[in-house]
Design an enzyme around this catalytic site. Structure first.
Site, PDB file in Angstrom:
ATOM      1  N   GLU A 113     -28.411  58.536  18.849  1.00 37.54           N
ATOM      2  CA  GLU A 113     -27.707  57.341  19.273  1.00 37.54           C
ATOM      3  C   GLU A 113     -26.108  57.497  19.314  1.00 37.54           C
ATOM      4  OE1 GLU A 113     -28.798  54.090  16.535  1.00 37.54           O
ATOM      5  OE2 GLU A 113     -30.644  54.122  17.526  1.00 37.54           O
ATOM      6  N   HIS A 241     -22.673  44.912  20.516  1.00 39.09           N
ATOM      7  CA  HIS A 241     -23.688  46.046  20.938  1.00 39.09           C
ATOM      8  C   HIS A 241     -23.580  45.985  22.664  1.00 39.09           C
ATOM      9  CE1 HIS A 241     -27.084  48.393  21.683  1.00 39.09           C
ATOM     10  NE2 HIS A 241     -27.330  48.680  20.472  1.00 39.09           N
ATOM     11  N   ARG A 288     -20.028  52.793  20.392  1.00 39.24           N
ATOM     12  CA  ARG A 288     -20.456  51.459  20.934  1.00 39.24           C
ATOM     13  C   ARG A 288     -19.115  50.887  21.088  1.00 39.24           C
ATOM     14  NH1 ARG A 288     -24.736  49.476  16.693  1.00 39.24           N
ATOM     15  NH2 ARG A 288     -26.034  50.728  17.365  1.00 39.24           N
ATOM     16  N   HIS A 349     -23.406  41.815  17.528  1.00 37.37           N
ATOM     17  CA  HIS A 349     -24.301  42.542  16.811  1.00 37.37           C
ATOM     18  C   HIS A 349     -24.261  42.828  15.332  1.00 37.37           C
ATOM     19  CE1 HIS A 349     -27.902  45.227  16.827  1.00 37.37           C
ATOM     20  NE2 HIS A 349     -26.768  45.944  16.418  1.00 37.37           N
ATOM     21  N   ARG A 384     -18.609  50.513  13.125  1.00 36.49           N
ATOM     22  CA  ARG A 384     -19.758  51.180  12.580  1.00 36.49           C
ATOM     23  C   ARG A 384     -20.532  52.268  13.337  1.00 36.49           C
ATOM     24  NH1 ARG A 384     -25.654  49.620  12.318  1.00 36.49           N
ATOM     25  NH2 ARG A 384     -24.932  48.173  13.953  1.00 36.49           N
TER      26      ARG A 384
HETATM   27  P1  FAD Z   1     -30.403  40.575   6.595  1.00 34.99           P
HETATM   28  O1  FAD Z   1     -31.526  41.600   6.892  1.00 34.99           O
HETATM   29  O2  FAD Z   1     -29.769  39.985   7.797  1.00 34.99           O
HETATM   30  O3  FAD Z   1     -31.096  39.559   5.368  1.00 34.99           O
HETATM   31  C1  FAD Z   1     -30.253  38.578   5.139  1.00 34.99           C
HETATM   32  C2  FAD Z   1     -30.935  37.431   4.157  1.00 34.99           C
HETATM   33  O4  FAD Z   1     -30.375  36.597   3.708  1.00 34.99           O
HETATM   34  C3  FAD Z   1     -32.095  36.773   5.140  1.00 34.99           C
HETATM   35  O5  FAD Z   1     -33.075  36.863   4.392  1.00 34.99           O
HETATM   36  C4  FAD Z   1     -31.483  35.495   5.269  1.00 34.99           C
HETATM   37  O6  FAD Z   1     -32.407  34.372   5.311  1.00 34.99           O
HETATM   38  C5  FAD Z   1     -30.805  35.451   3.950  1.00 34.99           C
HETATM   39  N1  FAD Z   1     -29.803  34.098   3.768  1.00 34.99           N
HETATM   40  C6  FAD Z   1     -28.567  34.193   4.537  1.00 34.99           C
HETATM   41  N2  FAD Z   1     -27.878  33.164   4.131  1.00 34.99           N
HETATM   42  C7  FAD Z   1     -28.561  32.729   2.884  1.00 34.99           C
HETATM   43  C8  FAD Z   1     -28.283  31.395   2.253  1.00 34.99           C
HETATM   44  N3  FAD Z   1     -26.890  30.780   2.223  1.00 34.99           N
HETATM   45  N4  FAD Z   1     -29.259  31.034   1.234  1.00 34.99           N
HETATM   46  C9  FAD Z   1     -30.437  32.019   1.135  1.00 34.99           C
HETATM   47  N5  FAD Z   1     -30.739  33.007   1.850  1.00 34.99           N
HETATM   48  C10 FAD Z   1     -29.668  33.279   2.948  1.00 34.99           C
HETATM   49  N6  FAD Z   1     -28.903  48.649  11.977  1.00 34.99           N
HETATM   50  C11 FAD Z   1     -29.235  49.847  11.510  1.00 34.99           C
HETATM   51  O7  FAD Z   1     -28.653  50.657  10.543  1.00 34.99           O
HETATM   52  N7  FAD Z   1     -30.209  50.425  12.601  1.00 34.99           N
HETATM   53  C12 FAD Z   1     -30.764  49.704  13.459  1.00 34.99           C
HETATM   54  O8  FAD Z   1     -31.525  50.242  14.305  1.00 34.99           O
HETATM   55  C13 FAD Z   1     -30.294  48.275  13.737  1.00 34.99           C
HETATM   56  N8  FAD Z   1     -30.783  47.613  14.697  1.00 34.99           N
HETATM   57  C14 FAD Z   1     -30.443  46.217  14.779  1.00 34.99           C
HETATM   58  C15 FAD Z   1     -31.182  45.582  15.719  1.00 34.99           C
HETATM   59  C16 FAD Z   1     -30.813  44.166  15.863  1.00 34.99           C
HETATM   60  C17 FAD Z   1     -31.140  43.267  16.847  1.00 34.99           C
HETATM   61  C18 FAD Z   1     -29.967  43.626  14.683  1.00 34.99           C
HETATM   62  C19 FAD Z   1     -29.816  42.080  14.830  1.00 34.99           C
HETATM   63  C20 FAD Z   1     -29.251  44.535  13.904  1.00 34.99           C
HETATM   64  C21 FAD Z   1     -29.606  45.682  13.645  1.00 34.99           C
HETATM   65  N9  FAD Z   1     -28.995  46.636  12.978  1.00 34.99           N
HETATM   66  C22 FAD Z   1     -29.279  47.973  12.665  1.00 34.99           C
HETATM   67  C23 FAD Z   1     -28.040  45.751  11.857  1.00 34.99           C
HETATM   68  C24 FAD Z   1     -29.156  45.762  10.541  1.00 34.99           C
HETATM   69  O9  FAD Z   1     -30.264  45.378  10.726  1.00 34.99           O
HETATM   70  C25 FAD Z   1     -28.301  44.721   9.539  1.00 34.99           C
HETATM   71  O10 FAD Z   1     -27.101  45.129   9.313  1.00 34.99           O
HETATM   72  C26 FAD Z   1     -29.121  44.993   8.253  1.00 34.99           C
HETATM   73  O11 FAD Z   1     -30.691  44.551   8.453  1.00 34.99           O
HETATM   74  C27 FAD Z   1     -28.770  43.741   7.306  1.00 34.99           C
HETATM   75  O12 FAD Z   1     -29.406  43.708   6.235  1.00 34.99           O
HETATM   76  P2  FAD Z   1     -29.233  42.844   5.079  1.00 34.99           P
HETATM   77  O13 FAD Z   1     -30.274  42.968   3.947  1.00 34.99           O
HETATM   78  O14 FAD Z   1     -27.702  43.028   4.630  1.00 34.99           O
HETATM   79  O15 FAD Z   1     -29.287  41.321   5.728  1.00 34.99           O
HETATM   80  C1  SIN Z   2     -29.673  49.983  18.410  1.00 36.57           C
HETATM   81  O1  SIN Z   2     -31.107  50.367  18.069  1.00 36.57           O
HETATM   82  O2  SIN Z   2     -29.225  50.298  19.291  1.00 36.57           O
HETATM   83  C2  SIN Z   2     -29.090  49.235  17.237  1.00 36.57           C
HETATM   84  C3  SIN Z   2     -28.843  50.464  16.083  1.00 36.57           C
HETATM   85  C4  SIN Z   2     -27.749  49.710  15.321  1.00 36.57           C
HETATM   86  O3  SIN Z   2     -27.283  48.591  15.295  1.00 36.57           O
HETATM   87  O4  SIN Z   2     -27.416  50.439  14.269  1.00 36.57           O
END
Ligand code: FAD
Ligand code: SIN
Length: 521
Positions: A113, A241, A288, A349, A384
């Protein structure tokens, strides 16, 4: 109702679930989440998780790529630590049942990537996050020491402030005793008391009008910690993104993974010309921030609503094998990627900033940890590197587990915490007051605090947001608490922090690009 537990985990994405599984070996875990338990940013991650896997790659190369993307603002010690520990954490995901694609010879099929000098992204087709979430949740659901409360919304963390003490951002020894949690099914607000609280609430995409993040991403954790006078950092670094699908009316925006550009997809303007070489020698695979700004500039100077991603020259079979979800999505919209180019635009993103933590995921508030996207660890600096987020989440979940579980015995659950006081509040009769204000916040942030900023735009955004802040505080005082009302309050807080931190940084660096400022070299 008062509920007591050893560990209170707020959030069920990769960070919260990874922590909960480990913590369950040392005590009782309550995991609360505001929607269905699988709903999270994690579920939508496409590209994958970066790790140094093959001999051709090295820790030093991954470190260099991460530092390079971060615009000189990464904490090198943290970068080295995350990348060194990363492989072991990814191995644990595999042991917990996560599948990553393999080649015919049995080796992992590593993708590339933007900003990566090597192929080092482990992935499962173009639905890596869905696969990780599936594997972790199936373990969590079968774990007797973990109780999941879905559709429970954390309103605020509990500190000595709730016992009448005056707490400011300078107060030493602010301590977290748990959280006030709204059961969105029946409107009851519970007091959840915990020895250790883990903030794992993810990002804040919905502070912008266009985002790839699902509706849960409203910055709740960061806002809760900021209100409790914990410290936050780097909020100006909002990652857009470069390639979300241009499909007006679709919210959130559908992501077109960067891995497609790693597979050979090329960005072009509507007249079919390549343009990225003008901006960076790495072309469509530059980091990015550079690609998103280049697209923004092309759209603005040419007066066009989107640019195109050309995949027509790519191997059809390989494309469909690697990106089945994206292929289906495009075909359903009448875009055959081998006949037509895919229309794309940048969308919010990821948030690089967040709750300040040290290398053990400890926040500035005692007994409160932050992991995943809501935390600011120092890994990303001003920008990032792709696929470093899932990696950061598992590394810091493990570190939070090690530190918090060794401290558990010494911590006593706090007694005499008052229940939530809703006296004198009344039902909100006009939801429009909340929904319209949310749209206004999103418009303000998208129009004035987006990919390219200026002092004038920031000032204008600040003044407009202040009006919404005052209106919303009044609603919050007078009305019965709902998830929507709290989310609006948090979005206003996040918008304020992004603007305030942007105003403070007097240079263009990484994702923070100011029209009249010198670029940091
Ligand atoms: P999240 O997975 O967002 O989980 C947050 C949780 O907190 C959820 O369950 C939510 O309901 C809960 N929550 C929030 N507020 C409250 C509240 N007040 N009370 C109770 N619960 C609450 N990163 C990569 O490294 N590789 C990738 O390929 C990649 N692709 C991506 C593609 C997309 C479309 C997106 C949106 C992001 C992508 N990212 C990627 C970024 C990555 O997915 C996220 O940064 C990561 O998954 C965040 O994980 P997390 O556990 O911190 O939060
Ligand atoms: C992507 O698949 O382009 C997202 C990857 C990332 O957010 O790290």
């Amino acid at each position: 109702m008062q509920i007591k537990t050893d560990f209170l985990v707020i959030g069920s994405g990769i960070a919260g679930l990874s922590f909960a599984l480990k913590a369950s070996t040392k005590g009782k875990v309550i995991l609360i989440t505001k929607s269905n338990e699988e709903e999270s940013n994690t579920k939508y991650a496409q590209g994958g998780i970066a790790a140094v896997w093959h001999d051709t790659d090295s820790i030093e190369k991954h470190v260099a790529d991460t530092l390079n993307a971060g615009g000189g603002l990464c904490d090198e010690k943290i970068v080295r630590m995350v990348i060194t520990e990363g492989k072991q954490r990814v191995q644990e995901l595999i042991e917990l049942g996560t599948r990553f694609d393999k080649k015919e010879n049995g080796d992992y099929d590593l993708a590339k990537e933007g900003g990566h000098s090597e192929n080092r992204i482990l992935h499962y087709k173009d639905v890596t996050g869905f696969e990780i979430e599936r594997a972790l949740l199936s373990q969590v659901r079968n774990n007797k020491n973990i109780t999941i409360y879905n559709h429970h919304y954390s309103i605020d963390i509990i500190t000595q402030h709730h016992l009448g003490a005056v707490v400011t951002s300078q107060t030493q020894g602010i301590t977290c005793f748990g959280a006030y949690v709204l059961n969105t099914g029946n409107g009851v607000i519970d007091t959840v008391l915990a020895k250790t609280t883990i903030m794992a609430t993810g990002g804040a995409g919905h502070v912008y009008a266009t985002t790839t993040n699902p509706a849960i991403a409203t910055g709740d954790g960061i806002a809760m910690v900021y209100r409790a006078k914990g410290h936050v950092k780097d909020m100006e670094f909002v990652q857009f993104h470069p390639t979300s699908l241009y499909n007006p009316g679709e919210h959130p925006s559908f992501l077109i993974t960067e891995a497609i550009r790693g597979f050979g997809g090329v960005l072009k303007t509507l007249d079919g010309r390549e343009f990225m070489q003008k901006y960076d020698s790495r072309g469509s695979l530059a980091p990015r921030d550079i690609v998103a700004r280049a697209i923004d500039n092309e759209m603005k100077t040419r007066g066009e609503d989107y640019v195109l991603l050309d995949c027509r020259h790519l191997d059809r079979k390989g494309f469909i094998e690697h990106f089945p979800n994206i292929y289906d999505k495009c075909m359903n919209l009448g875009i055959d990627p081998f006949i037509k180019m895919i229309p794309v635009i940048p969308a919010q993103h990821y948030l690089c900033g967040g709750i300040i933590v040290n290398e053990h995921a400890q926040t500035t508030i005692t007994n409160l940890y932050a992991i995943g996207e809501c935390a600011c660890t120092g890994l990303h600096g001003a920008n990032r590197l792709a696929s470093n987020s899932l990696l950061e989440a598992v590394v810091f979940a493990h570190r939070a587990f090690e530190t918090s579980s060794s401290a558990l015995e010494q911590i006593k659950i706090k007694d005499a915490i008052p229940d939530w006081n809703a006296e004198g509040t009344e039902q909100t009769e006009e939801m429009i007051l909340i929904t319209q204000s949310q749209k206004e916040v999103q418009q303000i942030m998208s129009n004035y605090v987006g990919i390219v900023r200026s002092e004038l735009r920031l000032k204008r955004a600040f003044d407009r947001l202040e009006i919404l802040f005052n209106e919303n505080e009044k609603l919050y005082e007078e009305k019965v608490i709902t998830r929507k009302l709290c989310e609006l309050r948090n979005l206003i807080c996040i918008g304020y922090l992004i603007i305030k931190h942007s105003m403070r940084r007097k240079e263009s660096v990484g994702l923070h690009y100011m029209v009249n400022y010198k670029k940091k070299t």
